[in-house]
Design a protein around this motif. Structure first.
Motif, short mmCIF file in Angstrom:
data_model
loop_
_atom_site.label_atom_id
_atom_site.label_comp_id
_atom_site.label_asym_id
_atom_site.label_seq_id
_atom_site.Cartn_x
_atom_site.Cartn_y
_atom_site.Cartn_z
N LYS A 66 0.82 -1.21 0.00
CA LYS A 66 0.00 0.00 0.00
C LYS A 66 0.85 1.26 0.00
CE LYS A 66 -3.90 -2.18 2.35
NZ LYS A 66 -4.93 -2.03 3.40
N ILE A 67 0.31 2.29 -0.69
CA ILE A 67 1.01 3.57 -0.79
C ILE A 67 0.03 4.63 -1.26
CG2 ILE A 67 1.73 3.16 -3.16
CD1 ILE A 67 4.26 4.70 -2.65
N GLY A 68 0.18 5.86 -0.78
CA GLY A 68 -0.53 7.00 -1.34
C GLY A 68 -2.03 6.92 -1.30
N LEU A 69 -2.61 6.48 -0.18
CA LEU A 69 -4.05 6.30 -0.03
C LEU A 69 -4.61 5.52 -1.23
CD1 LEU A 69 -6.11 6.85 2.16
CD2 LEU A 69 -6.83 8.87 0.92
N ASP A 70 -4.04 4.34 -1.43
CA ASP A 70 -4.43 3.44 -2.50
C ASP A 70 -5.94 3.21 -2.49
OD1 ASP A 70 -3.33 2.25 0.01
OD2 ASP A 70 -4.38 0.49 -0.75
N ASN A 71 -6.53 3.17 -3.66
CA ASN A 71 -7.97 3.01 -3.82
C ASN A 71 -8.32 1.52 -3.89
OD1 ASN A 71 -10.66 3.05 -4.54
ND2 ASN A 71 -10.38 4.30 -6.37
N PRO A 72 -9.15 1.01 -2.97
CA PRO A 72 -9.52 -0.41 -3.01
C PRO A 72 -10.22 -0.83 -4.29
CG PRO A 72 -10.05 0.54 -0.87
CD PRO A 72 -9.68 1.68 -1.76
N ASP A 73 -10.76 0.13 -5.04
CA ASP A 73 -11.48 -0.19 -6.27
C ASP A 73 -10.59 -0.19 -7.51
OD1 ASP A 73 -14.02 -0.29 -4.96
OD2 ASP A 73 -14.11 1.89 -4.99
N THR A 74 -9.29 0.02 -7.33
CA THR A 74 -8.41 0.25 -8.48
C THR A 74 -7.28 -0.77 -8.54
OG1 THR A 74 -8.88 2.62 -8.47
CG2 THR A 74 -6.86 1.93 -9.56
N LEU A 75 -6.99 -1.23 -9.75
CA LEU A 75 -5.76 -1.95 -10.04
C LEU A 75 -4.79 -0.96 -10.68
CD1 LEU A 75 -7.04 -5.34 -11.54
CD2 LEU A 75 -6.41 -4.81 -9.18
N TYR A 76 -3.58 -0.93 -10.16
CA TYR A 76 -2.57 0.03 -10.61
C TYR A 76 -1.46 -0.71 -11.37
CZ TYR A 76 -4.54 3.14 -7.00
OH TYR A 76 -5.36 3.92 -6.22
N PHE A 77 -1.08 -0.16 -12.52
CA PHE A 77 0.01 -0.72 -13.31
C PHE A 77 0.95 0.41 -13.72
CE2 PHE A 77 -3.91 -3.04 -14.13
CZ PHE A 77 -3.56 -4.31 -13.74
N GLY A 78 2.24 0.12 -13.78
CA GLY A 78 3.18 1.17 -14.14
C GLY A 78 4.40 0.65 -14.85
N ALA A 79 5.07 1.54 -15.57
CA ALA A 79 6.32 1.23 -16.25
C ALA A 79 7.16 2.49 -16.34
CB ALA A 79 6.06 0.66 -17.65
N ARG A 80 8.47 2.32 -16.39
CA ARG A 80 9.39 3.43 -16.64
C ARG A 80 9.60 3.53 -18.15
NH1 ARG A 80 12.22 4.00 -11.68
NH2 ARG A 80 10.56 3.90 -10.12
N VAL A 81 9.58 4.76 -18.64
CA VAL A 81 9.77 4.99 -20.07
C VAL A 81 10.79 6.10 -20.27
CG1 VAL A 81 7.48 4.15 -20.73
CG2 VAL A 81 7.78 6.56 -20.11
N ASP A 82 11.27 6.22 -21.50
CA ASP A 82 12.25 7.23 -21.87
C ASP A 82 11.71 7.97 -23.09
OD1 ASP A 82 14.45 8.59 -23.08
OD2 ASP A 82 15.85 7.30 -22.01
N GLY A 83 11.66 9.30 -22.99
CA GLY A 83 11.06 10.09 -24.06
C GLY A 83 11.75 10.01 -25.40
N ALA A 84 12.95 9.45 -25.45
CA ALA A 84 13.65 9.32 -26.72
C ALA A 84 13.17 8.12 -27.53
CB ALA A 84 15.16 9.21 -26.47
N HIS A 85 12.36 7.25 -26.93
CA HIS A 85 11.95 6.01 -27.59
C HIS A 85 10.43 5.90 -27.65
CE1 HIS A 85 16.11 4.64 -27.42
NE2 HIS A 85 16.14 5.01 -26.15
#
Length: 387
Positions: A66-85
């Motif tokens: 858990k982090i940042g008052l996570d919402n029980p109704d939400t699935l969170y997905f993330g990735a790191r990206v680079d603006g050159a690509h």
């Protein structure tokens, strides 16, 4: 030892947790230590598996991270990206209430910085075929249909899938960098392992510092036991309005919150601890959304926030937290919300709750029915959020 920076960071982070000014009881400290352990798991996972050259969508926030008052109704997905690509996200649209995409530039969240949102939209902008499939690109090129420009340098891509009905069909997502798809990352080196351990440690300390500070900006200055009028959520989410507050209740008090159900496809309410994380939403009813909440005949949802059981369907359990955070979210809205669309709140004696609920007779729930309600929550969370 390669792990020395991480070990040192865990020690530093534990000191920050133990010194948190809101700690009043042993239970507060133990909750913080559990939060710390979840942070260790999340930061190690992210540092070792985020790879902007061969990206994979990671679920960095959930019932056990858990982090940042996570919402029980939400699935969170993330990735790191680079603006050159250029990156392509593919998937299939399920039947959930909302999917939002956001690109955060300007570095990480810290205790003195909220990164800017450079891209924010929901799935209504996607081209979805008859089978529900879609593909959307992010890169340095010119923006256009299903193509969004990334900011220069490193950034974070965040996808949120929001459930109104917890039994809804999940969507699917995958990400690839266009010019590395079909290739594999090089073997790890001692230098890379050392870098990842150090990164995990840095992220952990930053995580603890940031989310202890964040509510001091947006929640703590507000009058206690009140909620703000709906407002666009800070951070640049495309269609999310929110109403926030914090409560302070004795065991013999209750906070009755009244809010119109309205026509927003997603309306969600939750409680959070002073660690700025959700309370246990699997085995207790600490959140309610538009599908779960009982709506009175006048179109209003009346939620009772209290430690003691008021015997009503819309009880939000504080789980021994005398103080905590209150959060409403509306998503996929077609027009701005007004104060009339938002909540009102009133503190009353717990023993007098029935007198303040105009439809109390229809709001009541018996012990066996309440237990069945909680069992259904746990089952649906288990099916949606496999640990």
């Amino acid at each position: 030892m390669y792990s020395d920076p991480l070990v040192a960071a865990i020690t530093e982070a534990e000191g920050l947790v133990a010194a948190a000014p809101h700690i009043e009881t042993e239970a507060d400290l133990l909750e913080g230590l559990q939060y710390l352990a979840q942070g260790v798991a999340a930061c190690v996972h992210g540092a070792f598996h985020f790879d902007k050259d061969h990206p994979f969508l990671l679920s960095g926030t959930g019932p056990f991270t858990k982090i940042g008052l996570d919402n029980p109704d939400t699935l969170y997905f993330g990735a790191r990206v680079d603006g050159a690509h250029e990156y392509v996200v593919t998937g299939r649209r399920g039947t959930t209430a909302d999917i939002s995409f956001q690109v955060l530039g300007g570095g990480e969240y810290t205790d003195d910085n909220v990164p800017a949102s450079t891209v924010a939209f929901d799935d209504r902008e996607l081209t979805v075929d008859a089978d529900g499939r879609f593909a959307v690109r992010f890169g340095p090129g010119e923006p256009g249909p299903d193509y969004y420009r990334l900011p220069p340098g490193k950034a974070q891509l965040v996808i949120r899938e929001v459930f109104d009905d917890w039994a809804a069909e999940r969507s699917t997502f995958a990400i690839a960098r266009a010019d590395t798809a079909g290739t594999a990352p090089p073997p790890v080196t001692p230098e890379l392992i050392a870098k990842r351990y150090a990164a995990a440690g840095k992220q952990l300390v930053n995580r603890v510092k940031t989310w202890l500070q964040f509510p001091k900006w947006f929640y703590d200055p507000l009058p206690v036991n009140t909620l703000t009028a709906p407002r666009l959520t800070p951070g640049g989410l495309a269609t999310q309005f929110s109403s926030v507050g914090h409560y302070d209740l004795a065991d013999d008090q209750a906070l009755i919150i009244t809010v119109p159900r309205g026509d927003a496809p997603y309306l969600g309410f939750q409680l959070g601890s002073l660690w700025y994380i959700s309370l246990d939403y699997i085995h207790h009813q600490t959140s309610l959304n538009g599908s779960q909440a009982q709506v009175d005949p006048d179109g209003m949802i009346r939620i009772v926030v209290s430690q003691g059981d008021p015997g009503v369907t819309n009880w939000a359990e504080t789980l021994g937290h005398r103080r905590g955070y209150l959060q409403f979210r509306w998503q996929r809205t077609d027009s701005p919300l007004t104060p009339a669309d938002g909540p009102t709140a009133q503190v009353v004696p717990l023993a007098d709750v029935a007198q303040h609920l105009p439809h109390y007779a229809a709001n009541r729930i018996a012990g066996a029915a309440w237990r069945a309600r909680i069992a259904e929550r746990a089952r649906l969370i288990g099916e949606r959020m496999v640990g």
